[in-house]
Design an enzyme around this catalytic site. Structure first.
Site, mmCIF file in Angstrom:
data_model
loop_
_atom_site.group_PDB
_atom_site.id
_atom_site.type_symbol
_atom_site.label_atom_id
_atom_site.label_comp_id
_atom_site.label_asym_id
_atom_site.label_seq_id
_atom_site.Cartn_x
_atom_site.Cartn_y
_atom_site.Cartn_z
ATOM 1 N N LYS A 1 -14.510 -20.815 -39.888
ATOM 2 C CA LYS A 1 -15.024 -22.185 -39.692
ATOM 3 C C LYS A 1 -16.139 -22.526 -40.676
ATOM 4 O O LYS A 1 -16.143 -23.591 -41.282
ATOM 5 C CB LYS A 1 -15.562 -22.347 -38.257
ATOM 6 C CG LYS A 1 -14.534 -22.252 -37.154
ATOM 7 C CD LYS A 1 -15.128 -22.577 -35.800
ATOM 8 C CE LYS A 1 -16.177 -21.603 -35.329
ATOM 9 N NZ LYS A 1 -15.656 -20.245 -35.057
ATOM 10 N N ASN B 1 -22.238 -26.177 -35.677
ATOM 11 C CA ASN B 1 -22.721 -24.800 -35.640
ATOM 12 C C ASN B 1 -23.476 -24.403 -36.895
ATOM 13 O O ASN B 1 -24.257 -23.470 -36.888
ATOM 14 C CB ASN B 1 -21.546 -23.829 -35.432
ATOM 15 C CG ASN B 1 -21.090 -23.833 -33.990
ATOM 16 O OD1 ASN B 1 -21.653 -24.510 -33.154
ATOM 17 N ND2 ASN B 1 -20.055 -23.073 -33.705
ATOM 18 N N HIS C 1 -14.318 -14.490 -27.291
ATOM 19 C CA HIS C 1 -15.114 -15.167 -26.251
ATOM 20 C C HIS C 1 -14.468 -15.116 -24.862
ATOM 21 O O HIS C 1 -14.608 -16.052 -24.073
ATOM 22 C CB HIS C 1 -15.359 -16.631 -26.639
ATOM 23 C CG HIS C 1 -15.980 -16.818 -27.983
ATOM 24 N ND1 HIS C 1 -17.174 -16.215 -28.357
ATOM 25 C CD2 HIS C 1 -15.572 -17.515 -29.076
ATOM 26 C CE1 HIS C 1 -17.465 -16.553 -29.596
ATOM 27 N NE2 HIS C 1 -16.508 -17.319 -30.062
#
Length: 450
Positions: free
Chosen positions: A123, A146, A193
């Site tokens: 990303k 982020n 996650h």
């Protein structure tokens, strides 16, 4: 600049969590005349941010999460890191209160200027590349999410002609209602996650939210080499723009042995690209697609790819000490990222790994250890990784107290021509505030060795 939220029908909002995104969301809502209550467990009542928000008119409750903070609330703006299975969140859901993350507010302000990028890995690289390609093409752009500034802060200051390129996590995307990027980029999905999402399917569905609100005038850029993403993309209402490293795509972005193409137009010769690794070629293709769709020129794209060597903490070359090469890949917070890092080297590798124990097994790494001559392990997962390394046949296994000591120990057992690679395969929060702090400690250790 204070933009007005459009079609925002909530009158009393609870901002849960006072990290950067929570503070920015609270200030934005207050500036829009919304009644705001803020709740944070770990912030003191005399904190400067608390004082500032109270002066702006917010009600602030700190030190715990009492259920009374939910009284008379019709919307919660939740810090993305707070799980949905906490007692307060479960109570909020039982009461039928809507829960969003601040990215929803950002999308409201930014309108159709958003280029949203998500995926398990790549990303940051793709977001950075896309923004730089637009900048070099003289297309005004701001980076958010982020990496960089909180998205709703950026969106609030966005000029009409500016694009907002935003890196999006699954945590953020789980908390959206109408968020709709003009260009959505879906890089890949791997197991990650699961401590938060509980199942791989939950995690996937959170990622797929990036395109769920898109319409026929929007674009979805996705990895056509991934059957899962190809299947998922079928449900999107937007225009599909696939990318591939292995197949010709007349309606997408692809590469053969020599060139990168946008549809059937040659963009750049592969040998002119500085950034190494197959995984980075995927990131480059995705960035080319997003940048072209957002108005970038081939000249601007080429200028970036001829000079861009990577982002900080992502396979970052740190330096050479007595013919040992040191690389900082602290952003590798899962096994897949570490696999990709290891695949970038043919030389003998000493791997520094470990960190927060999120219940993951490291079995996926086994096939990637052919060049790994030693492992130096640290953090909560050190013993688990030691057991794995022994089963995988790694000859030399050493434990260290922290990353700084790990770098010293790795140097001590290395030889000329070795790669000393920090690629932890774990999150950093057991010992460090962030992967950046962990990577910076590694860099400091290397400079000390010099």
């Amino acid at each position: 600049m204070n933009k007005q939220l459009q079609n925002f029908h909530y009158s009393h909002v609870l901002v849960l969590g006072l990290a950067r995104s929570g503070t920015a969301a609270a200030k934005l809502l207050l500036a829009n005349g919304v009644k705001v209550r803020v709740n944070d467990r770990d912030t003191a009542d005399d904190d400067q941010v608390v004082k500032e928000l109270k002066e702006m008119g917010a009600e602030v409750i700190v030190g715990s999460h009492p259920f009374r903070v939910l009284d008379d609330i019709d919307l919660i703006v939740k810090n993305p890191g707070i799980p949905y299975d906490t007692p307060l969140m479960e109570e909020a859901q039982d009461r039928g209160i809507s829960i969003i993350t601040e990215i929803e507010l950002a999308g409201n302000l930014a309108g159709n200027s958003v280029v949203g990028i998500t995926g398990s890995n790549g990303k940051t690289t793709t977001t950075t590349l896309t923004a730089e390609m637009l900048t070099e093409s003289r297309q005004p752009v701001k980076v958010a999410g982020n990496i960089g500034t909180v998205a709703c802060e950026v969106a609030d200051s966005l000029a009409p002609e500016e694009k907002m390129v935003v890196e999006l996590s699954s945590f953020q995307l789980l908390g959206i209602e109408r968020f709709r990027p003009k260009i959505a980029v879906l890089l890949n999905i791997f197991e990650a996650h699961l401590d938060y999402h509980k199942t791989l399917e939950n995690y996937r569905q959170a990622k797929f939210n990036i395109y769920r609100n898109q319409g026929p005038d929007d674009y979805l850029v996705y990895n056509a080499d991934d059957p899962l993403l190809t299947e998922a993309a079928k449900e999107a209402k937007s225009i599909k723009v696939p990318f591939s490293t292995s197949q010709r795509l007349n309606h997408g972005v692809w590469a053969d042995e020599s060139f990168i193409y946008f549809k059937n137009e040659k963009v750049i010769c592969l040998k002119d690209i500085v950034l190494v690794g197959k995984h980075n070629l995927e990131n480059i293709l995705a960035a080319v697609a997003a940048a072209k769709l957002a108005g970038a020129s081939n000249e601007g794209i080429r200028k970036v790819l001829r000079s861009f060597s990577g982002v900080e903490h992502r396979l970052q070359y740190v330096g050479k000490v007595k013919e040992r090469l040191f690389y900082n890949d602290s952003k590798a917070t899962n096994t897949l990222a570490t696999k990709k890092a290891l695949a970038s080297f043919n030389e003998p590798v000493i791997l520094l790994a470990g960190g927060l124990d999120r219940g993951s097994t490291f079995a996926e790494l086994k096939d990637s250890l052919q060049n790994v001559k030693a492992m130096v392990l640290f953090g909560e997962t050190a013993s688990k990784l030691e057991e794995f390394a022994e089963e995988a046949g790694v000859q030399v296994i050493v434990k260290a107290d922290d990353v700084h000591k790990a770098a010293e120990l790795a140097y001590g057992i290395s030889g000329e021509g070795d790669i000393i690679l920090l690629s932890p395969a774990c999150a950093s929060w057991d010992q460090y505030k962030s992967f950046e702090e962990r990577g910076d400690m590694f860099i400091q250790a290397v400079h000390k060795l010099k």
